[in-house]
Design an enzyme around this catalytic site. Structure first.
Site, PDB file in Angstrom:
ATOM      1  N   GLN A   5       0.824  -1.212   0.000  1.00 23.62           N
ATOM      2  CA  GLN A   5       0.000   0.000   0.000  1.00 23.62           C
ATOM      3  C   GLN A   5       0.862   1.269   0.000  1.00 23.62           C
ATOM      4  O   GLN A   5       0.471   2.294  -0.556  1.00 23.62           O
ATOM      5  CB  GLN A   5      -0.926   0.009   1.228  1.00 23.62           C
ATOM      6  N   ASP A  24      -7.918   3.221 -16.641  1.00 21.02           N
ATOM      7  CA  ASP A  24      -7.484   3.527 -18.014  1.00 21.02           C
ATOM      8  C   ASP A  24      -6.263   2.703 -18.391  1.00 21.02           C
ATOM      9  O   ASP A  24      -6.133   2.241 -19.528  1.00 21.02           O
ATOM     10  CB  ASP A  24      -7.118   5.010 -18.144  1.00 21.02           C
TER      11      ASP A  24
END
Length: 300
Positions: A244, A255
């Site tokens: 993380q 995208d």
């Protein structure tokens, strides 16, 4: 996504030529710069947010370009995806074609230059009524406040651009087409479920024109498994593990997955390979600010 070839999922890698991948959407010039709290306050911005520009934000775009170290990138969802597909493919250049609308202005000229630098064959419909669409990324520390002004991006005129013989020839040259659909798919179609595997299954069963080839439906869901359906089968693909602390910016994750996926699809790779390429591209992009990437991919 669609493909004219019937052997799309054969898994054999095919040689590529220019304009094999066609994308069409809302082009934006991404403008990013480090700003201060006074800048955010002046335009009523939160440090970490995504909004559409209102009248009060118009001056923001002229002011942000005066900051130190301003970066420009060719942006907008579909253009991001075809740009990443081209980056994954590397050579030949201009495998990816992109159509969209910009203004005849300074930002439009920068956008053309940035698309060219990304080796995307961009053909913009240029008009005078609206300025080139822009997305300002106002950076403070680890935060990014995004302000998008679609402007010209919404002004595309099919009859003045797509219907021109020289442009339609590029459409016909392509084997894979990508147009991002902004509407919340399941809601629009009244599926009455938020269970991803079920939505994928229901999408799979929608009416289909080309009955010679099975529909393939793919849904990503962030850090959770990617879900794909082929025929009656629902297959789950785990995403790549990431610490993380290594995640810098998840805005371009979707995208970039699409871009990676398309880069393999256009080479007629197997579904598993397309998803692996999508996961790889997203894994790279979320470690960086904005939808940006290193010079070359390290994907084998």
């Amino acid at each position: 996504m669609s493909n004219e070839e019937t052997n799309t999922w054969s898994g054999k890698k095919t040689a590529l030529s220019e304009n094999t991948l066609f994308g069409m959407g809302n082009p934006l010039l991404d403008i990013s710069a480090v700003v201060d709290k006074d800048f955010l306050d002046k335009f009523g911005l939160k440090p970490n947010d995504q909004i559409l520009a209102e009248d009060k934000h118009k001056a923001l775009f002229t002011e942000i370009v005066k900051r130190k170290k301003v970066e420009y990138h060719a942006g907008g969802s579909t253009q991001n995806s075809v740009k990443i597909a081209q980056w994954m493919i590397q050579k030949p250049h201009k495998v990816a074609t992109f159509f969209g609308c910009i203004g005849k202005d300074h930002f439009g000229e920068i956008l053309k230059k940035k698309a060219e630098e990304a080796h995307v064959d961009a053909h913009y419909y240029e008009q005078n009524e609206e300025p080139t669409g822009t997305c300002a990324a106002c950076i403070t520390g680890d935060n990014r406040s995004l302000v998008a002004n679609l402007a010209a991006a919404n002004c595309y005129k099919k009859e003045k651009h797509l219907d021109l013989d020289s442009n339609w020839e590029l459409v016909e040259k392509a084997k894979v087409y990508y147009i991002a659909e902004a509407a919340t798919f399941a809601k629009e179609l009244g599926f009455e479920t938020d269970e991803i595997a079920e939505i994928a299954n229901k999408t799979q069963n929608l009416p289909k024109e080309n009955t010679k080839r099975q529909r393939v439906v793919v849904f990503t869901q962030g850090k959770d498994d990617t879900v794909a359906t082929v025929g009656d089968k629902v297959i789950m693909f785990p995403v790549l593990d990431i610490d993380q602390n290594d995640i810098v910016d998840t805005n371009g994750a979707g995208d970039s997955f699409v871009g990676g996926f398309l880069s393999a699809l256009v080479q007629e790779q197997a579904l598993e390979e397309c998803i692996r390429a999508g996961h790889y591209a997203a894994h790279v992009i979320i470690r960086r600010v904005g939808c940006t990437f290193p010079e070359k991919p390290d994907f084998h």
